[in-house]
Design an enzyme around this catalytic site. Structure first.
Site, PDB file in Angstrom:
ATOM      1  N   LYS A 122      20.724  49.801 -48.906  1.00 40.43           N
ATOM      2  CA  LYS A 122      20.973  50.534 -47.661  1.00 40.43           C
ATOM      3  C   LYS A 122      19.816  50.289 -46.696  1.00 40.43           C
ATOM      4  CE  LYS A 122      22.222  55.029 -45.773  1.00 40.43           C
ATOM      5  NZ  LYS A 122      22.597  56.425 -45.945  1.00 40.43           N
ATOM      6  N   TYR A 139      26.757  67.662 -40.548  1.00 42.83           N
ATOM      7  CA  TYR A 139      28.042  67.856 -41.222  1.00 42.83           C
ATOM      8  C   TYR A 139      27.774  68.261 -42.657  1.00 42.83           C
ATOM      9  CZ  TYR A 139      26.829  63.430 -43.290  1.00 42.83           C
ATOM     10  OH  TYR A 139      26.152  62.452 -43.974  1.00 42.83           O
ATOM     11  N   THR A 153      29.548  61.538 -47.530  1.00 43.21           N
ATOM     12  CA  THR A 153      29.999  61.689 -46.149  1.00 43.21           C
ATOM     13  C   THR A 153      31.462  61.309 -45.970  1.00 43.21           C
ATOM     14  OG1 THR A 153      27.786  61.256 -45.374  1.00 43.21           O
ATOM     15  CG2 THR A 153      29.524  60.866 -43.786  1.00 43.21           C
ATOM     16  N   THR A 178      26.414  57.395 -49.351  1.00 47.40           N
ATOM     17  CA  THR A 178      25.735  56.100 -49.208  1.00 47.40           C
ATOM     18  C   THR A 178      24.259  56.149 -49.617  1.00 47.40           C
ATOM     19  OG1 THR A 178      25.204  56.550 -46.906  1.00 47.40           O
ATOM     20  CG2 THR A 178      27.263  55.370 -47.335  1.00 47.40           C
ATOM     21  N   ASP A 179      23.662  57.346 -49.634  1.00 50.03           N
ATOM     22  CA  ASP A 179      22.209  57.437 -49.851  1.00 50.03           C
ATOM     23  C   ASP A 179      21.763  56.805 -51.175  1.00 50.03           C
ATOM     24  OD1 ASP A 179      22.077  58.767 -47.482  1.00 50.03           O
ATOM     25  OD2 ASP A 179      21.486  60.710 -48.305  1.00 50.03           O
ATOM     26  N   GLU A 207      -0.292  37.354 -58.147  1.00 49.92           N
ATOM     27  CA  GLU A 207      -1.604  37.886 -57.741  1.00 49.92           C
ATOM     28  C   GLU A 207      -2.163  38.854 -58.777  1.00 49.92           C
ATOM     29  OE1 GLU A 207      -2.199  38.944 -53.456  1.00 49.92           O
ATOM     30  OE2 GLU A 207      -0.054  38.481 -53.348  1.00 49.92           O
TER      31      GLU A 207
HETATM   32  N1  ASP Z   1      23.783  62.046 -47.442  1.00 51.31           N
HETATM   33  C1  ASP Z   1      25.071  61.433 -47.522  1.00 51.31           C
HETATM   34  C2  ASP Z   1      25.325  61.052 -48.971  1.00 51.31           C
HETATM   35  O1  ASP Z   1      24.704  60.142 -49.448  1.00 51.31           O
HETATM   36  C3  ASP Z   1      25.116  60.230 -46.636  1.00 51.31           C
HETATM   37  C4  ASP Z   1      26.356  59.392 -46.723  1.00 51.31           C
HETATM   38  O2  ASP Z   1      27.255  59.567 -47.514  1.00 51.31           O
HETATM   39  O3  ASP Z   1      26.430  58.476 -45.913  1.00 51.31           O
HETATM   40  O4  ASP Z   1      26.124  61.662 -49.601  1.00 51.31           O
END
Ligand code: ASP
Length: 355
Positions: free
Chosen positions: A191, A52, A39, A118-119, A312
């Site tokens: 995340k 996007y 992103t 971020t994923d 457990e």
């Molecule tokens: N789907 C995007 C990615 O991981 C989300 C992001 O970058 O925040 O590339």
């Protein structure tokens, strides 16, 4: 006479400018930005649109959006891939690791920044933490909003990431993630929000430090083995062994575990309930898998807390490994890299305690 003095002055000024440019160029750290997509390089049709496309913006355009970055460092950019990180693959991670190794060996390079979605940022960060043997700062950065959004978070995140990568105090702290003013260790970050800019947390162990407009503070060094202290390597490796993650829940079907073994998995990570638990039928299936030589790691779907050995579940009797403080996605990375070599179960268990 006046014109001769004037000419002399002009020449002197030019010489001074050239000399100071050379000195300035030498003293500024060289930071290499490796772009992978995500992103942070995404663009949308309008500033308030939630949809996007990832990976639309070049490194030059990202850097140009924050001209002050070039005061922190001499920036060099390379495009490693251009994917949303949902499409991040081991192939790209291996390519990144190889390039980082080369750059880390270059005495002219002070640090490396990786722009990433971020994923799956936690997988790539943790993988690099295990297999890049350098004390130089390696910093991942992303954004939750595309570059075209109102209040885009990418530019300041990138500025802070470069400031950390260029900071001698960031050395020897392993692979880091800098986003929204916080500096996380690759080992602890996860995340936690699908949309909020404060999406990364380091539960229990806490932050490595903070970065605010390029002013950095450090609170601690990571506790685990990484970088120079890691014995793991992917030198010459072109693929990782198959390790599957199977999600645990009430009345989970145990045949998913058998199917994983039948499909050639060398390892299985259970995202178990609670303290890495699963129903009796699934435990039996895990024991069957273990008997066939498949390494089964019990992790948890719960956000915080360690998975303890023989708490457990009788791991000794069933031939299982407890993930300790690694969540399922990081447990999968560690197991995939560990399985590049034949190892005994107790050795793998020790790795889960140490890495
Ligand atoms: N789907 C995007 C990615 O991981 C989300 C992001 O970058 O925040 O590339």
């Amino acid at each position: 006479m006046k014109t001769i003095i004037q000419k002399f002055r002009n020449m002197f000024t030019i010489l001074l400018m050239v000399a100071s440019a050379i000195v300035w160029g030498q003293t500024k750290p060289v930071i290499v930005i490796l772009a992978t997509g995500g992103t942070i390089a995404g663009a949308a049709g309008s500033g308030v649109q939630s949809g996007y496309t990832s990976g639309q913006v070049t490194i030059d355009a990202m850097v140009n959006a924050v001209p002050d970055i070039t005061k922190l460092a001499t920036i060099k950019g390379e495009q490693i891939s251009n994917v949303g990180s949902q499409d991040m693959s081991f192939e790209i991670m291996l390519k990144l690791a190889k390039r980082i190794k080369e750059l880390a060996a270059d005495k002219n390079v002070s640090g490396i920044v990786i722009t990433h979605g971020t994923d799956t940022m936690e997988e790539t960060a943790y993988f690099l933490n295990l297999v890049t043997h350098t004390s130089k700062p390696i910093v991942l950065v992303g954004s939750m909003r595309p570059s075209t959004a109102v209040s885009a978070d990418g530019p300041l995140n990138l500025y802070n990431a470069v400031s950390v990568a260029a900071d001698p105090n960031a050395k020897d702290r392993g692979v880091l993630l800098v986003m929204n003013d916080w500096i996380h260790s690759a080992q602890t970050l996860t995340k936690v929000s699908t949309t909020a800019v404060q999406t990364f947390m380091s539960p229990i162990r806490g932050l490595i430090g903070t970065s605010a407009y390029g002013v950095n503070e450090y609170y601690r060094y990571p506790h685990n083995r990484y970088g120079m202290k890691s014995e793991l390597s992917v030198d010459g490796v072109t693929a990782l062994p198959r390790v599957d993650i199977i999600y645990g829940d009430a009345d989970m079907p145990a045949d998913l575990i058998d199917a994983s073994v039948a499909n050639g998995a060398k390892g299985i990570v259970i995202a178990g309930v609670g303290n890495g638990n699963m129903n009796k039928a699934s435990l039996d299936a895990c024991a069957r898998a273990s008997k066939k030589g498949v390494v089964v790691v019990r992790s948890t779907r719960v956000a915080t807390g360690n998975v303890g050995r023989n708490v457990e579940v009788d791991d000794d009797k069933l031939g299982l490994v407890a993930s300790y403080d690694l969540n399922p996605q990081k447990a999968r990375i560690l197991l995939s890299v560990a399985l590049l070599k034949p190892r005994k179960l107790d050795e793998i268990q020790t790795m889960f305690y140490e890495y």
